[in-house]
Design a protein around this motif. Sequence first.
Motif, PDB file in Angstrom:
ATOM      1  N   GLY A  11       0.827  -1.199   0.000  1.00 38.22           N
ATOM      2  CA  GLY A  11       0.000   0.000   0.000  1.00 38.22           C
ATOM      3  C   GLY A  11       0.862   1.249   0.000  1.00 38.22           C
ATOM      4  N   ILE A  12       0.266   2.354   0.397  1.00 42.03           N
ATOM      5  CA  ILE A  12       0.995   3.625   0.415  1.00 42.03           C
ATOM      6  C   ILE A  12       2.203   3.538   1.327  1.00 42.03           C
ATOM      7  CG2 ILE A  12       0.830   6.027   1.189  1.00 42.03           C
ATOM      8  CD1 ILE A  12      -2.084   5.964   0.092  1.00 42.03           C
ATOM      9  N   GLU A  32       3.346  -8.257  -1.601  1.00 39.49           N
ATOM     10  CA  GLU A  32       1.969  -7.787  -1.520  1.00 39.49           C
ATOM     11  C   GLU A  32       1.036  -8.961  -1.812  1.00 39.49           C
ATOM     12  OE1 GLU A  32      -1.667  -6.454  -1.481  1.00 39.49           O
ATOM     13  OE2 GLU A  32       0.009  -5.228  -0.709  1.00 39.49           O
ATOM     14  N   PHE A  37      -1.658  -4.320  -7.986  1.00 38.98           N
ATOM     15  CA  PHE A  37      -1.682  -3.127  -7.156  1.00 38.98           C
ATOM     16  C   PHE A  37      -2.965  -2.357  -7.426  1.00 38.98           C
ATOM     17  CE2 PHE A  37       3.037  -3.571  -7.204  1.00 38.98           C
ATOM     18  CZ  PHE A  37       3.210  -3.651  -5.837  1.00 38.98           C
ATOM     19  N   GLU A  39      -5.872   0.600  -5.281  1.00 36.83           N
ATOM     20  CA  GLU A  39      -6.336   1.312  -4.093  1.00 36.83           C
ATOM     21  C   GLU A  39      -7.802   1.659  -4.308  1.00 36.83           C
ATOM     22  OE1 GLU A  39      -5.546   2.191  -1.126  1.00 36.83           O
ATOM     23  OE2 GLU A  39      -3.457   1.591  -0.979  1.00 36.83           O
ATOM     24  N   ARG A 106      -6.849   8.544  -3.364  1.00 41.77           N
ATOM     25  CA  ARG A 106      -5.917   7.596  -2.761  1.00 41.77           C
ATOM     26  C   ARG A 106      -5.177   6.767  -3.825  1.00 41.77           C
ATOM     27  NH1 ARG A 106      -5.773   6.130   2.507  1.00 41.77           N
ATOM     28  NH2 ARG A 106      -4.523   4.287   2.992  1.00 41.77           N
ATOM     29  N   HIS A 110      -1.081   6.418  -4.411  1.00 43.76           N
ATOM     30  CA  HIS A 110      -0.472   5.095  -4.523  1.00 43.76           C
ATOM     31  C   HIS A 110       0.264   4.962  -5.855  1.00 43.76           C
ATOM     32  CE1 HIS A 110      -0.424   0.680  -5.184  1.00 43.76           C
ATOM     33  NE2 HIS A 110      -0.285   0.628  -3.875  1.00 43.76           N
ATOM     34  N   SER A 111      -0.344   5.431  -6.934  1.00 42.12           N
ATOM     35  CA  SER A 111       0.235   5.301  -8.266  1.00 42.12           C
ATOM     36  C   SER A 111       1.539   6.075  -8.405  1.00 42.12           C
ATOM     37  CB  SER A 111      -0.767   5.766  -9.322  1.00 42.12           C
ATOM     38  OG  SER A 111      -0.235   5.652 -10.614  1.00 42.12           O
ATOM     39  N   ALA A 317      -2.340   8.895   6.053  1.00 43.23           N
ATOM     40  CA  ALA A 317      -1.341   8.776   4.994  1.00 43.23           C
ATOM     41  C   ALA A 317      -0.113   9.629   5.299  1.00 43.23           C
ATOM     42  CB  ALA A 317      -1.950   9.186   3.655  1.00 43.23           C
TER      43      ALA A 317
END
Length: 405
Positions: A11-12, A32, A37, A39, A106, A110-111, A317
Amino acid sequence: MDKQLLVAGGGIGGLAAALAATRAGWEVRLFERAVQFSEVGAGVQLGPNAVRCLQAWGLEPALNAVAAFPQHLQVRSAMHGGVLATLALGEATVRRYGAPYATIHRADLHSLLLHAVQDHPAVQLNLGHAITQHEDTGNAVLVHVEHGQGQAKPVEGDALIGADGLWSRTRTQVWQDGSPRATGHLAYRALVPAQALPAAWRAQVTAWLGPRLHAVHYPVRRGEWMNLVVIIHGNPPQDLEHWDHAANAADLAHALEGTHPALQEVVHSVAAAGLGWRLWPLCDRAPMQSADAMARGLVALLGDAAHPMPPYLAQGAGMALEDATQLQAALALHDVEVPLRLRRYALNRWQRAARVQARSQRNGRIFHATGLVRWGRDLGLRVLGERLLDVPWLYRGDGMDAGLM
């Protein structure tokens, strides 16, 4: 690169840890459990303390390409609709703290972290792989990994970072301190096109405070979409660990009966746009009490695995990004033994993160106050305004104490 960091979770927090470790000269193997991947569709507020972390990693252009930068934070009464207080953001925040206040989807946050690490030669990303257990031998960490074909061969590294979220297996194995606690608060979340809301709402963060509830909405994706969150009191679903549930809009409408028509108009925009709500039961843990809560031996925790908190200071975050920044500084101490590096990381983080945990929990009580406390809260906001909404100790990180939000 003579050291290898193993990271549980993509995740982040996990991606930020991977990026930080490479900048400290470590190799990274990240695991992971999901096969790709992704979010969920939800917004994130990033105070200037968090934005500075992204700037330090050279990610400001990527942030600017996908985020929104609200000009104001406005607090209103959920009952009578009146403005209680306003805080200038935009250039005012840059002048005060050296970085803007950003709001971002979000998945976009993340990207941009993923793009920063996925082609890095020192990072190996392993999707569909879950760390099921680990062993700290004192000289190395041995992790056991499960994937679609069964149990993989054990993997050895020099340290393990548990960035595996609220229900962290890493934490469960090392700390054995039980499950997160249900707060009794339910978060309804939705995204709508910006055009679905009145123009006045589109360039600011708006918070509505009412008895046993509050709502927040703000722009994301360059201002093209609006993120809506309504938090009420209620019984959580039985399956707490899988936090993303289908939401019953009728239950939300019932909880908002008696609130101001302007707030109800915002909430109704979701159905009017043909969209739906998702339900997140909120869980947290008590604030950390020592550095031992973040690092033991060759294992350390980061983000929600270490210090989960309710969203009443909008710092979940941000704290994960700050953690990663301090982890980078600690891992870069190449003449220091690895357990001492992780200890340094924990010593530099636990008190600030615990303070944010405690403030977030306190804000939840204030936001949802009833009776005389609610009356006093509204009066204080009207009289003190920006002095209550600004949070210098948080945004500067200099230990100064102020602020409601």
